[in-house]
Scaffold this motif. Structure first.
Motif, PDB file in Angstrom:
ATOM      1  N   ASP A   1       7.512 -19.278  -3.903  1.00  0.00           N
ATOM      2  CA  ASP A   1       7.036 -19.643  -2.563  1.00  0.00           C
ATOM      3  C   ASP A   1       6.773 -18.387  -1.723  1.00  0.00           C
ATOM      4  N   ARG A   2       7.595 -17.370  -1.923  1.00  0.00           N
ATOM      5  CA  ARG A   2       7.430 -16.124  -1.146  1.00  0.00           C
ATOM      6  C   ARG A   2       6.214 -15.336  -1.622  1.00  0.00           C
ATOM      7  N   ARG A   3       5.855 -15.483  -2.909  1.00  0.00           N
ATOM      8  CA  ARG A   3       4.668 -14.861  -3.506  1.00  0.00           C
ATOM      9  C   ARG A   3       4.676 -13.330  -3.335  1.00  0.00           C
ATOM     10  N   SER A   4       5.804 -12.734  -3.635  1.00  0.00           N
ATOM     11  CA  SER A   4       5.912 -11.280  -3.540  1.00  0.00           C
ATOM     12  C   SER A   4       5.004 -10.613  -4.562  1.00  0.00           C
ATOM     13  N   GLN A   5       4.415  -9.468  -4.165  1.00  0.00           N
ATOM     14  CA  GLN A   5       3.638  -8.663  -5.092  1.00  0.00           C
ATOM     15  C   GLN A   5       4.610  -7.861  -5.958  1.00  0.00           C
ATOM     16  N   VAL A   6       4.281  -7.749  -7.248  1.00  0.00           N
ATOM     17  CA  VAL A   6       5.107  -6.953  -8.168  1.00  0.00           C
ATOM     18  C   VAL A   6       4.374  -5.669  -8.478  1.00  0.00           C
ATOM     19  N   LEU A   7       5.033  -4.543  -8.252  1.00  0.00           N
ATOM     20  CA  LEU A   7       4.426  -3.242  -8.516  1.00  0.00           C
ATOM     21  C   LEU A   7       5.354  -2.405  -9.387  1.00  0.00           C
ATOM     22  N   VAL A   8       4.749  -1.679 -10.322  1.00  0.00           N
ATOM     23  CA  VAL A   8       5.529  -0.922 -11.311  1.00  0.00           C
ATOM     24  C   VAL A   8       5.109   0.541 -11.284  1.00  0.00           C
ATOM     25  N   LYS A   9       6.086   1.416 -11.462  1.00  0.00           N
ATOM     26  CA  LYS A   9       5.797   2.849 -11.596  1.00  0.00           C
ATOM     27  C   LYS A   9       6.454   3.363 -12.865  1.00  0.00           C
TER      28      LYS A   9
ATOM     29  N   HIS B   1       0.818  -1.216   0.000  1.00  0.00           N
ATOM     30  CA  HIS B   1       0.000   0.000   0.000  1.00  0.00           C
ATOM     31  C   HIS B   1       0.848   1.262   0.000  1.00  0.00           C
ATOM     32  N   TRP B   2       2.007   1.213   0.644  1.00  0.00           N
ATOM     33  CA  TRP B   2       2.905   2.376   0.641  1.00  0.00           C
ATOM     34  C   TRP B   2       3.304   2.732  -0.785  1.00  0.00           C
ATOM     35  N   PHE B   3       3.624   1.705  -1.579  1.00  0.00           N
ATOM     36  CA  PHE B   3       4.025   1.955  -2.962  1.00  0.00           C
ATOM     37  C   PHE B   3       2.848   2.390  -3.829  1.00  0.00           C
ATOM     38  N   ILE B   4       1.693   1.801  -3.624  1.00  0.00           N
ATOM     39  CA  ILE B   4       0.515   2.175  -4.412  1.00  0.00           C
ATOM     40  C   ILE B   4       0.183   3.651  -4.187  1.00  0.00           C
ATOM     41  N   LYS B   5       0.320   4.139  -2.950  1.00  0.00           N
ATOM     42  CA  LYS B   5       0.052   5.549  -2.657  1.00  0.00           C
ATOM     43  C   LYS B   5       1.039   6.474  -3.368  1.00  0.00           C
ATOM     44  N   ARG B   6       2.142   5.927  -3.831  1.00  0.00           N
ATOM     45  CA  ARG B   6       3.164   6.747  -4.481  1.00  0.00           C
ATOM     46  C   ARG B   6       3.285   6.459  -5.976  1.00  0.00           C
ATOM     47  N   GLY B   7       2.167   5.992  -6.542  1.00  0.00           N
ATOM     48  CA  GLY B   7       2.093   5.891  -8.002  1.00  0.00           C
ATOM     49  C   GLY B   7       2.425   4.544  -8.609  1.00  0.00           C
ATOM     50  N   PHE B   8       2.678   3.539  -7.782  1.00  0.00           N
ATOM     51  CA  PHE B   8       2.961   2.200  -8.315  1.00  0.00           C
ATOM     52  C   PHE B   8       1.649   1.469  -8.598  1.00  0.00           C
ATOM     53  N   VAL B   9       1.693   0.582  -9.572  1.00  0.00           N
ATOM     54  CA  VAL B   9       0.526  -0.210  -9.966  1.00  0.00           C
ATOM     55  C   VAL B   9       0.910  -1.688  -9.933  1.00  0.00           C
ATOM     56  N   GLN B  10       0.004  -2.512  -9.368  1.00  0.00           N
ATOM     57  CA  GLN B  10       0.299  -3.939  -9.273  1.00  0.00           C
ATOM     58  C   GLN B  10       0.188  -4.604 -10.638  1.00  0.00           C
ATOM     59  N   VAL B  11       1.143  -5.513 -10.942  1.00  0.00           N
ATOM     60  CA  VAL B  11       1.114  -6.274 -12.193  1.00  0.00           C
ATOM     61  C   VAL B  11       1.364  -7.739 -11.868  1.00  0.00           C
ATOM     62  N   ASN B  12       1.127  -8.590 -12.859  1.00  0.00           N
ATOM     63  CA  ASN B  12       1.400 -10.015 -12.724  1.00  0.00           C
ATOM     64  C   ASN B  12       2.906 -10.257 -12.746  1.00  0.00           C
ATOM     65  N   PRO B  13       3.413 -11.216 -11.966  1.00  0.00           N
ATOM     66  CA  PRO B  13       4.860 -11.494 -11.994  1.00  0.00           C
ATOM     67  C   PRO B  13       5.405 -11.798 -13.390  1.00  0.00           C
ATOM     68  N   ASP B  14       4.530 -12.240 -14.301  1.00  0.00           N
ATOM     69  CA  ASP B  14       4.985 -12.498 -15.671  1.00  0.00           C
ATOM     70  C   ASP B  14       5.478 -11.230 -16.366  1.00  0.00           C
ATOM     71  N   TRP B  15       5.125 -10.071 -15.813  1.00  0.00           N
ATOM     72  CA  TRP B  15       5.586  -8.794 -16.387  1.00  0.00           C
ATOM     73  C   TRP B  15       7.088  -8.634 -16.242  1.00  0.00           C
ATOM     74  N   LEU B  16       7.682  -9.272 -15.242  1.00  0.00           N
ATOM     75  CA  LEU B  16       9.089  -9.051 -14.904  1.00  0.00           C
ATOM     76  C   LEU B  16      10.021  -9.338 -16.078  1.00  0.00           C
ATOM     77  N   PRO B  17      11.145  -8.617 -16.160  1.00  0.00           N
ATOM     78  CA  PRO B  17      12.163  -8.949 -17.164  1.00  0.00           C
ATOM     79  C   PRO B  17      12.584 -10.409 -17.011  1.00  0.00           C
ATOM     80  N   GLU B  18      12.927 -11.058 -18.105  1.00  0.00           N
ATOM     81  CA  GLU B  18      13.229 -12.493 -18.071  1.00  0.00           C
ATOM     82  C   GLU B  18      14.298 -12.830 -17.045  1.00  0.00           C
ATOM     83  N   ALA B  19      15.353 -12.033 -16.988  1.00  0.00           N
ATOM     84  CA  ALA B  19      16.451 -12.316 -16.059  1.00  0.00           C
ATOM     85  C   ALA B  19      15.967 -12.250 -14.612  1.00  0.00           C
ATOM     86  N   ARG B  20      15.053 -11.334 -14.315  1.00  0.00           N
ATOM     87  CA  ARG B  20      14.529 -11.220 -12.953  1.00  0.00           C
ATOM     88  C   ARG B  20      13.495 -12.290 -12.675  1.00  0.00           C
TER      89      ARG B  20
END
Length: 446
Positions: free
Chosen positions: A435-443, A409-428
């Motif tokens: 297992d950790r199931r981290s949320q991916v957010l992009v600005k 929520h801290w990041f969303i308040k500062r202009g980040f938008v949640q995306v699917n992990p498939d959005w990530l660059p291939e190397a990342r």
């Protein structure tokens, strides 16, 4: 149509609310160039200032009159004379300055008196009060040049200005000062605005100017505007530039912003009058549109070196233990020390964030954003975020992303938008811990 408007207006208005609360009862000194008035911008600027005042901000408005004085001189068949970046005010130029100031004062008071229905000034009651708030002294002789009736600020009547502001009035100050003997001196608007801001210890000094701000590369007129410039960086920049004598020189307004910040004004701004609503955009929009010089005092926001690794490790270790951060190999931190931005206070690191670019995808990961528990809720996370954004823009990147499990929520308040992990660059994506199931957010970076 109205539904679409509601969906855009309501979120926008809510996003502005924190700034309205923050700035209520604060004091802003605004330096308005004569060029802005000559360009026909006075009516819209007055409307914006009236709205800012209506939201609880105390306003001191200092106007300039360079082009108006030059026009008066031209009508009298005289030429404007300058030296060392200041006007040489002979008796004729002093008469012209007095005429120009009187006319501009009339125009400014008229602009704040408008109140037609269906306009931003409808129902506004802006009292404009001027006075002999400035005591001046002569510039005198410099390198053999006699500046005659050109002066510098000697003293500001802070008690008189403050009492007037507390009455709810807008204080209007012309670039004139008077000696104890009653002699009048023509002053520079920039000197007056800066001196008033320092004397009042105002919360902001804002210059509405001909230039859009300070560019990332001061020698490249096409480079991006540097939206946040730490005081130390601003001082280094001034030292590297030619002496500024013209308002269009990069260092002209910047030198006054530096002086204000050194005198205790925490925020000084340079914004363009040509952009409609620039005052509102700079004050009430997160990223602003001009350049803000920030006095960080004992704090320093800078890029890390190898000597900072132990401090970074000590800062992030508790957050790794409680699972807020993924544990990082100490060798990796040492290797990537240059990727980190840190906040340091008296030699102690109490904030950090790292930038890992993926240049082919024009994006970068912001990792290990950490602020010491003793310093949280003081805006340091935002300062780190802003510096990381600046670093990413300087590398030509178009976005930054974060992976988080607890601070979404801290990041969303500062202009980040949640995306699917498939959005990530291939190397990342290959290193993503499912297992950790981290949320991916992009600005996106504008």
């Amino acid at each position: 149509m109205s539904t679409v408007f509601n969906f855009t207006f309501v979120p926008w208005f809510r996003s502005v609310a924190p700034y309205i609360h923050k700035f209520r009862n604060q004091t802003f000194v605004i330096g308005l160039t004569g060029e802005a008035i000559a360009a026909g911008k006075l009516a819209s600027i007055a409307q914006d200032i009236a709205m800012i005042q209506a939201m609880g901000v105390k306003i001191v408005l200092v106007h300039g009159f360079r082009p108006q004085v030059n026009e008066q001189l031209r009508l009298k068949g005289q030429e404007a004379k300058y030296s060392h970046g200041m006007r040489i005010t002979d008796p004729i130029a002093l008469d012209c300055a007095q005429e120009a100031a009187g006319q501009l004062r009339y125009e400014i008071e008229a602009a704040f008196s408008q109140g037609l229905p269906n306009t931003p000034m409808a129902g506004a009651r802006v009292r404009v009060i001027s006075g002999n708030f400035i005591t001046a002294r002569p510039v005198g002789l410099i390198d053999g040049v006699d500046f005659q009736h050109t002066g510098l600020v000697r003293k500001v009547d802070t008690e008189g200005i403050q009492r007037t502001l507390d009455m709810g009035a807008l204080v209007l100050i012309s670039p004139f000062g008077f000696s104890p003997t009653g002699e009048a001196f023509n002053l520079g608007m920039e000197d007056v605005a800066t001196s008033v801001a320092v004397a009042l210890q105002s919360d902001k000094l804002i210059f509405l100017t001909e230039i859009p701000g300070i560019r990332v590369d001061a020698n490249d007129p096409e480079s991006d505007i540097d939206t946040e410039l730490p005081l130390a960086d601003a001082k280094r920049l001034i030292a590297s530039l030619p002496v500024a004598t013209l308002p269009t020189d990069p260092g002209f307004y910047l030198q006054h912003c530096v002086r204000a910040c050194e005198g205790g004004v925490e925020r000084s701004h340079i914004i363009p009058f040509k952009l409609d609503g620039s005052l509102l955009l700079e004050i009430y929009v997160h990223d602003g549109i001009g350049t803000m010089v920030v006095d960080e005092k004992l704090e320093s926001v800078r890029e890390a070196t190898i000597d900072d690794v132990s401090g970074i490790v000590a800062l992030i270790e508790p957050f790794e233990k409680d699972g807020t951060l993924v544990k990082r190999d100490r060798t990796e931190i040492e290797r990537d020390a240059g990727n980190y931005t840190i906040i340091e206070h008296d030699g102690v690191i109490f904030g950090c964030a790292a930038l890992y670019p993926y240049p082919e995808e024009r994006t970068a990961e912001m990792a290990a954003l950490t602020v010491s528990p003793q310093s949280q809720s003081q805006g340091d996370g935002e300062r780190l975020l802003k510096r990381i954004e600046t670093r990413a823009r300087a590398q030509g990147l178009q976005s930054i992303f974060v992976l988080t499990t607890r601070t979404m929520h801290w990041f969303i308040k500062r202009g980040f938008v949640q995306v699917n992990p498939d959005w990530l660059p291939e190397a990342r994506k290959r290193k993503y811990n499912w297992d950790r199931r981290s949320q991916v957010l992009v600005k996106k970076l504008g």
